[in-house]
Design a protein around this motif. Structure first.
Motif, mmCIF file in Angstrom:
data_model
loop_
_atom_site.group_PDB
_atom_site.id
_atom_site.type_symbol
_atom_site.label_atom_id
_atom_site.label_comp_id
_atom_site.label_asym_id
_atom_site.label_seq_id
_atom_site.Cartn_x
_atom_site.Cartn_y
_atom_site.Cartn_z
ATOM 1 N N UNK A 156 -5.384 28.076 38.334
ATOM 2 C CA UNK A 156 -4.613 28.935 39.157
ATOM 3 C C UNK A 156 -4.569 30.275 37.721
ATOM 4 N N UNK A 207 1.516 18.822 45.615
ATOM 5 C CA UNK A 207 1.121 17.413 45.045
ATOM 6 C C UNK A 207 2.540 16.628 44.687
ATOM 7 N N UNK A 230 -2.130 13.186 43.377
ATOM 8 C CA UNK A 230 -1.831 14.337 44.016
ATOM 9 C C UNK A 230 -1.247 14.838 43.251
ATOM 10 N N UNK A 231 -0.252 14.447 42.573
ATOM 11 C CA UNK A 231 0.233 15.287 41.015
ATOM 12 C C UNK A 231 -0.470 15.974 40.362
ATOM 13 N N UNK A 237 -1.347 26.898 44.527
ATOM 14 C CA UNK A 237 -0.918 25.445 44.012
ATOM 15 C C UNK A 237 0.688 25.518 44.182
ATOM 16 N N UNK A 238 1.007 26.353 43.903
ATOM 17 C CA UNK A 238 2.626 26.863 43.891
ATOM 18 C C UNK A 238 3.172 26.827 45.273
ATOM 19 N N UNK A 251 5.209 22.392 42.619
ATOM 20 C CA UNK A 251 3.573 22.536 42.476
ATOM 21 C C UNK A 251 3.598 21.323 43.704
ATOM 22 N N UNK A 258 -1.943 19.673 39.748
ATOM 23 C CA UNK A 258 -1.326 20.184 37.971
ATOM 24 C C UNK A 258 -2.670 20.622 37.632
ATOM 25 N N UNK A 270 -4.096 32.569 44.211
ATOM 26 C CA UNK A 270 -3.086 31.449 42.818
ATOM 27 C C UNK A 270 -1.631 31.647 43.460
ATOM 28 N N UNK A 276 -5.166 21.807 39.062
ATOM 29 C CA UNK A 276 -5.241 23.139 40.795
ATOM 30 C C UNK A 276 -4.555 24.242 39.735
ATOM 31 N N UNK A 277 -3.062 23.774 39.202
ATOM 32 C CA UNK A 277 -2.024 25.049 39.207
ATOM 33 C C UNK A 277 -2.713 25.597 37.746
ATOM 34 N N UNK A 278 -3.372 24.921 37.225
ATOM 35 C CA UNK A 278 -3.703 25.112 35.625
ATOM 36 C C UNK A 278 -4.940 26.486 35.966
ATOM 37 N N UNK A 301 -0.214 8.610 45.426
ATOM 38 C CA UNK A 301 0.804 9.959 44.355
ATOM 39 C C UNK A 301 0.621 10.713 42.937
#
Lengths: 383, 148
Positions: free
Chosen positions: B16, A341, B5-6, A281-282, A339, B10, A156, B12-14, B2
Motif C-alpha cells: 500500500x 495480522x 499473518x504478521x 492493512x491499517x 497493522x 506487513x 489503502x 500488504x501494508x508495504x 501467527x
C-alpha cells in the motif's frame, strides 16, 4: 503505573523526528514542485514554499509530540477550506457566479467529486456509461482521475479516506472542534446506520432516473462549492435543501455534539468506505492489557465507531476513519494504530510510523494543489 | 500461522505504501488507462448522444445527434434529440432536421438568437416540444423532446 510515561511513548526526540520527516520532506518536495521549483512568479513560489514547509512541519510535529489527530486536523481543515475557496474563486472568475448553468451541464463541464461514485455504479454496470455531466479525462476534476484517486485511497486507507482524503470532511471536523464540551451529549447510536439507508435510496433512485440524485437534491457541500443556477421553483428548493443541510449537519450539529454528523448520518460514500475497512492493512487496535476501560476514546470518537461493548471486547467497528482522535485521547496508549495480522499491543511504533507515512503522504500531495491555489489568490489580494 | 499473518499484514501494508508513492506521479497514466474502460463514457442523457449527421451551411456546422431514449434496462418511451450549431452563427437559425435519417424532414427549427426565441414546427407525430434551447461556448444547442 505512571500514566504520563506511557502517554509519551509515541513521542520522539527532535533529531529522530527530523529523521522520520526526511523521507516525507523529499517526496513532498518532488511531488509539490515537480522536482523543479519555479521561482519566476514570486506569488507562486511563496505559496508553494509555505505549503511545502507547512505540511512538513505538521508531519514533524506528529512525530515529535506523538499526537496525530491534532495536526492531521489542521491540514484536513485547511484542505477543505482551500478547495472550496479555489472552486468558488475559479467559478466567479470564469462564470461570474457560484452556480453552474444548464449550458455547463450540456457541455459536460461539471467538476466530478467522489460523492457521485455510489450513484454511478449500478448505471455503469447496466448502461456502460457514467451518469454525470463531467469530463471523462482532462480538465479540472475529471472522472477518471477522481475515481482512481478514491479507489487507491480507499484500498489503502479504508474509511481512513474520510479523515485523510475527503475534501469536504474538514468542514465539519473544524466545526466539531468549536466547543470544548458538547451541548448535546446523548445521540442514539442507531443513527450511524442511516448512511446505509441513504446509500440504498440514492443508488436506486439514481439507477431508475439516471440522474445523480444525491448531487442533484441532497449534497450539503453544494453550499460551499457550486450548485445549479436558481431559475425556478425546483432549483430554488434544491438550493434551500443544500444550505439547510449544510447549516444543520455540517455547522450546527457538529458544534453542538462535537461529532461529524454529516459523515455519520448522511454521506452515502461512508458505508462503502466503511466496508473497505475490511480490506485495508491499517486498523485501530485495542491493547486489552493496557486498557482501563475509562471510555475516553468512546466519548471522543467523532464517527460513533467506538462503543463501550466494543472496547470491552477489544474491537473497533467498521465506521472507524483512523483520524487518531481516540489514540491522542488515550493516556495509556492502549488504543493505537495497528497493522492487520499483527497482534494488538505489539509493534505500536512501527505500525503508527508506517500508517502516518502512507496517510499523510496522500493528504499532503492531494491537498497541496488546492492550498497553493488559495494561498496564491490570497497573496495577490494582499499585495 | 501467527507469523504468517504478521508477515502478510506487513507485506500488504508495504504494498500500500508503494501504491501511494506511485499514485500521484502515475496518475495521468492510470487515469488514461481507466478512461479506456468500456463504461467510461458519459451517458447520452448528458452528452447528447453520438453525432449521427453533420453538415456545413454558409456560416456554420450543424450536428444532429442520434435520438436518446436511454433507460437503465431498456429504452424509454420518451427521449430527445440534440442539435448543435457550431461556428460563426447568424442572428437567426433556420434548419430542417431529419433526426431519424429516413430522408424525410421531421421538424423545422427557427431560433432568434437575439431573444433566445425558438420556434418548432413538427412534421412528425413523434416530435413533441423544445426541452432546451440555449447558447453554449461553441455556438447554440437545442434538445427536442421525442416520443417513440
Amino acid at each position: 503505573m505512571d500514566n504520563t510515561a506511557v502517554t509519551y511513548k509515541m513521542k520522539k526526540t527532535f533529531g529522530k523526528s527530523l529523521l522520520y520527516t526526511l523521507p516525507m520532506f523529499i517526496i513532498t518536495f518532488m511531488f509539490i514542485t515537480g522536482g523543479k521549483p519555479d521561482f519566476s512568479d514570486p506569488s507562486t513560489a511563496l505559496a508553494m514554499s509555505i505549503t511545502f514547509l507547512g505540511v512538513n512541519v505538521l508531519y514533524f510535529l506528529m512525530h515529535y509530540t506523538g499526537k496525530t489527530d491534532r495536526f492531521r486536523a489542521v491540514l484536513f481543515i485547511v484542505f477543505a477550506m482551500s478547495l472550496s475557496f479555489t472552486l468558488i474563486s475559479n467559478m466567479l472568475e470564469t462564470r461570474d457566479a457560484m452556480s453552474f448553468s444548464r449550458a455547463d451541464m450540456l457541455e459536460c463541464k461539471i467538476p466530478f467529486c467522489h460523492l457521485v461514485i455510489p450513484m454511478m455504479i449500478i448505471p455503469a454496470a447496466f448502461t456502460r456509461s457514467i451518469i454525470f455531466p463531467g469530463s471523462i479525462i482532462g480538465g479540472f476534476a475529471d472522472i477518471s482521475s477522481m475515481v482512481i484517486l478514491w479507489l487507491a485511497a480507499t484500498l489503502v486507507l479504508g474509511r481512513g479516506f474520510c479523515s485523510w482524503g475527503c475534501f469536504y470532511g474538514g468542514w465539519e471536523d473544524g466545526f466539531s472542534r468549536f466547543r470544548k464540551k458538547p451541548v448535546i451529549k446523548r445521540i442514539s447510536e442507531s443513527w450511524k446506520w442511516m448512511p446505509f439507508a441513504v446509500l440504498i435510496m440514492v443508488a436506486l433512485t439514481a439507477a431508475l432516473t439516471l440522474v445523480p440524485t444525491y448531487c442533484d437534491w441532497i449534497c450539503p457541500f453544494k453550499a460551499v462549492t457550486e450548485f445549479e443556477q436558481v431559475t425556478g421553483v425546483a432549483s430554488a428548493a434544491k438550493a434551500g435543501i443544500f444550505i439547510s443541510l449544510f447549516g444543520g449537519l455540517v455547522v450546527i450539529l457538529p458544534v453542538m455534539t462535537k461529532k461529524r454528523t454529516q459523515c455519520s448520518f448522511l454521506c452515502p460514500l461512508g458505508p462503502i468506505n466503511s466496508v473497505s475497512n475490511k480490506v485495508t492493512p491499517f486498523a485501530i487496535k485495542i491493547d486489552k492489557k493496557s486498557c482501563t476501560e475509562c471510555m475516553k476514546c468512546v466519548d471522543t470518537c467523532p464517527l460513533f465507531a467506538l462503543t463501550p461493548e466494543g472496547i470491552k471486547a477489544g474491537s473497533v467497528s467498521i465506521f472507524c476513519s483512523k483520524c487518531g482522535k481516540c489514540v491522542d485521547a488515550c493516556t495509556r496508549n492502549a488504543i493505537h494504530f495497528g497493522i492487520k495480522g499483527v497482534p494488538s499491543g505489539t509493534m505500536k511504533n512501527f505500525s503508527r510510523n508506517l500508517f502516518l507515512f502512507v496517510s499523510f503522504l496522500f493528504i499532503a500531495v492531494f491537498s497541496s494543489g488546492a492550498i497553493i491555489n488559495s494561498l496564491q489568490s490570497l497573496l495577490k489580494l494582499i499585495f | 500461522m501467527k507469523k504468517f499473518k504478521i508477515t502478510a499484514g506487513i507485506v500488504w501494508a508495504f504494498m500500500c505504501l508503494i501504491l501511494i508513492i506511485i499514485l500521484f506521479p502515475g496518475l495521468n497514466s492510470f487515469s488514461s488507462s481507466a478512461s479506456r474502460l468500456s463504461f467510461m463514457r458519459i451517458n447520452p442523457n448528458y452528452s447528447g448522444g453520438e453525432i449521427a449527421r453533420k453538415y456545413i451551411t454558409e456560416n456554420c456546422t450543424v450536428e444532429v445527434h442520434k435520438p436518446v431514449y436511454d433507460g437503465l434496462l431498456k429504452e424509454r418511451k420518451r427521449g430527445f434529440v440534440q442539435v448543435d450549431w457550431r461556428g460563426n452563427l447568424p442572428e437567426t437559425l433556420i434548419d430542417t432536421i431529419d433526426y431519424n435519417l429516413d430522408n424525410s424532414p421531421d421538424f423545422i427549427l427557427q431560433i432568434d438568437r437575439t431573444n433566445s426565441e425558438t420556434e418548432l414546427n413538427p412534421m412528425s407525430q413523434k416530435v413533441k416540444d423544445v426541452r432546451i434551447s440555449m447558447p453554449v461556448s461553441y455556438g447554440w444547442a437545442v434538445r427536442i423532446n421525442l416520443e417513440k
